[in-house]
Write a protein that holds these residues in place. Structure first.
Motif, PDB file in Angstrom:
ATOM      1  N   ARG A   1      -0.894   0.226   1.872  1.00  0.00           N
ATOM      2  CA  ARG A   1      -0.049   1.306   1.171  1.00  0.00           C
ATOM      3  C   ARG A   1       0.227   2.008   2.341  1.00  0.00           C
ATOM      4  O   ARG A   1      -0.757   3.031   2.844  1.00  0.00           O
ATOM      5  CB  ARG A   1       0.235   2.024   0.500  1.00  0.00           C
ATOM      6  CG  ARG A   1       0.838   0.899  -0.556  1.00  0.00           C
ATOM      7  CD  ARG A   1       2.486   0.311  -0.474  1.00  0.00           C
ATOM      8  NE  ARG A   1       2.785  -0.995  -1.656  1.00  0.00           N
ATOM      9  CZ  ARG A   1       2.937  -1.903  -1.461  1.00  0.00           C
ATOM     10  NH1 ARG A   1       1.931  -2.895  -0.683  1.00  0.00           N
ATOM     11  NH2 ARG A   1       3.453  -2.537  -2.607  1.00  0.00           N
ATOM     12  N   THR A   2       1.161   2.866   3.625  1.00  0.00           N
ATOM     13  CA  THR A   2       1.040   4.121   3.657  1.00  0.00           C
ATOM     14  C   THR A   2       0.380   5.354   2.842  1.00  0.00           C
ATOM     15  O   THR A   2       0.975   5.078   1.451  1.00  0.00           O
ATOM     16  CB  THR A   2       2.119   4.320   5.077  1.00  0.00           C
ATOM     17  OG1 THR A   2       3.126   4.530   3.913  1.00  0.00           O
ATOM     18  CG2 THR A   2       2.176   3.491   5.652  1.00  0.00           C
TER      19      THR A   2
ATOM     20  N   GLU B   1       3.612   6.094   1.020  1.00  0.00           N
ATOM     21  CA  GLU B   1       4.419   5.376   0.133  1.00  0.00           C
ATOM     22  C   GLU B   1       2.997   5.431  -1.347  1.00  0.00           C
ATOM     23  O   GLU B   1       3.441   4.757  -2.569  1.00  0.00           O
ATOM     24  CB  GLU B   1       4.321   3.490   0.276  1.00  0.00           C
ATOM     25  CG  GLU B   1       4.731   3.503   1.824  1.00  0.00           C
ATOM     26  CD  GLU B   1       4.890   2.223   2.242  1.00  0.00           C
ATOM     27  OE1 GLU B   1       6.345   1.474   2.688  1.00  0.00           O
ATOM     28  OE2 GLU B   1       3.986   2.318   1.826  1.00  0.00           O
TER      29      GLU B   1
END
Length: 330
Positions: free
Chosen positions: A96-97, A100
């Protein structure tokens, strides 16, 4: 990771169930997956050697043996693709970033704070202890609802509420009993709630609220009970996500641990059959060749044992509130 074995805790009250039903539950859910894999292989060994003993399988010619071991080799190689696909699935859920990840953590913390506000204390971080707190919140709201006065002329409503409260309380007590003195794995928490149809209980609570003329206090108590049941279902779905990631990781490792030796053994046997005379003495062929052929099926036995449980868990938790499915009512 230690393979969870839930044979002592169980998934439901089994005292009045038949041995066949208990065996069915053990295979699908409660049994240790490594033990089930070994049991499947033992059954395969027994069947193959029975066929050899009665003369239905003989090794007078090697051409069919080449086909069998060649098929096992090519089939086990495809398990590499399975392992890669499993790991890609796990990576897709974990990569995930920062934004996120932050949003996911905030949503999880928001749910945890809501549970804490209802309980009036800090929620534990272990799955079974957290589920115990959710059950405590649900029991408290159910008993609070049962102790209210709903007004004159509402005998039917009182009977419906009393039946709902009794049903919820029985379920809470059974779940608490199941998770007592158990480990803190997500599967323990998840398995204790697999046979619960929360959508049906929430439907009953909402139907009473809409169809009966109740006091504002009773309406509010029904709403709070619905909220607590929804909290349990949210937690159950989250535990399922954590469990499936953990289980699929174990499956990918087990397939590699079992598949590589099985593949190497099948290749060695196939190569040994190319020598003249064969490296396997005639008297040993009836013992060695069937045994190694069954060993070549070990990756399939592992795949069977793990997928049966993950598929069963997924089926029994496939629908989220406010809906349900026949599979969740088993």
């Amino acid at each position: 990771m230690t393979e969870p074995d839930v044979s002592d805790g169980g998934l439901s009250q089994l005292g009045d169930r038949s041995a066949l039903q208990r065996a069915h539950d053990w295979v699908l859910l409660r049994g240790n997956r490594v033990t089930l894999s070994a049991l499947v292989l033992a059954i395969l060994f027994s069947v193959v050697y029975l066929f050899v003993a009665v003369g239905l399988v003989q090794f007078d010619q090697f051409q069919p043996v080449y086909y069998v071991f060649g098929g096992l080799i090519s089939g086990n190689l495809t398990l590499v693709t399975v392992v890669v696909s499993i790991n890609q699935l796990l990576l897709s859920r974990t990569l995930r970033t920062p934004g996120e990840l932050e949003s996911q953590i905030e949503n999880t913390e928001g749910f945890k704070h809501r549970v804490e506000n209802a309980a009036g204390r800090v929620a534990p971080v272990r799955p079974t202890a957290f589920l115990d707190l959710l059950m405590e919140n649900t029991r408290r709201e159910a008993q609070r609802l049962g102790g209210l006065t709903i007004g004159p002329g509402n005998d039917d409503a009182w009977e419906e509420i009393d039946d709902l409260v009794a049903s919820v309380t029985r379920h809470v007590d059974s779940v608490v009993e199941l998770i007592e003195n158990t480990d803190d794995s997500p599967f323990r928490a998840l398995s204790a709630t697999l046979t619960t149809n929360y959508a049906e209980q929430i439907y009953r609570a909402r139907a009473i609220r809409e169809q009966r003329d109740l006091t504002d206090e009773t309406d509010a108590a029904l709403d709070r009970l619905v909220d607590r049941l929804e909290d349990v279902d949210v937690a159950r779905q989250y535990f399922k996500t954590v469990y499936l990631q953990d289980e699929l990781s174990s499956l990918s490792r087990m397939l590699l641990y079992v598949g590589v030796p099985a593949e190497a053994l099948c290749i060695l046997v196939l190569l040994s059959l190319t020598t003249t005379p064969s490296a396997i003495p005639p008297l040993a062929r009836d013992v060695v060749l069937p045994g190694i052929a069954v060993v070549g099926l070990a990756p399939l036995a592992v795949l069977f044992s793990y997928i049966t449980r993950t598929a069963t868990v997924t089926q029994r938790t496939s629908a989220m509130i406010p809906f349900t499915t026949p599979g969740q009512e088993e």
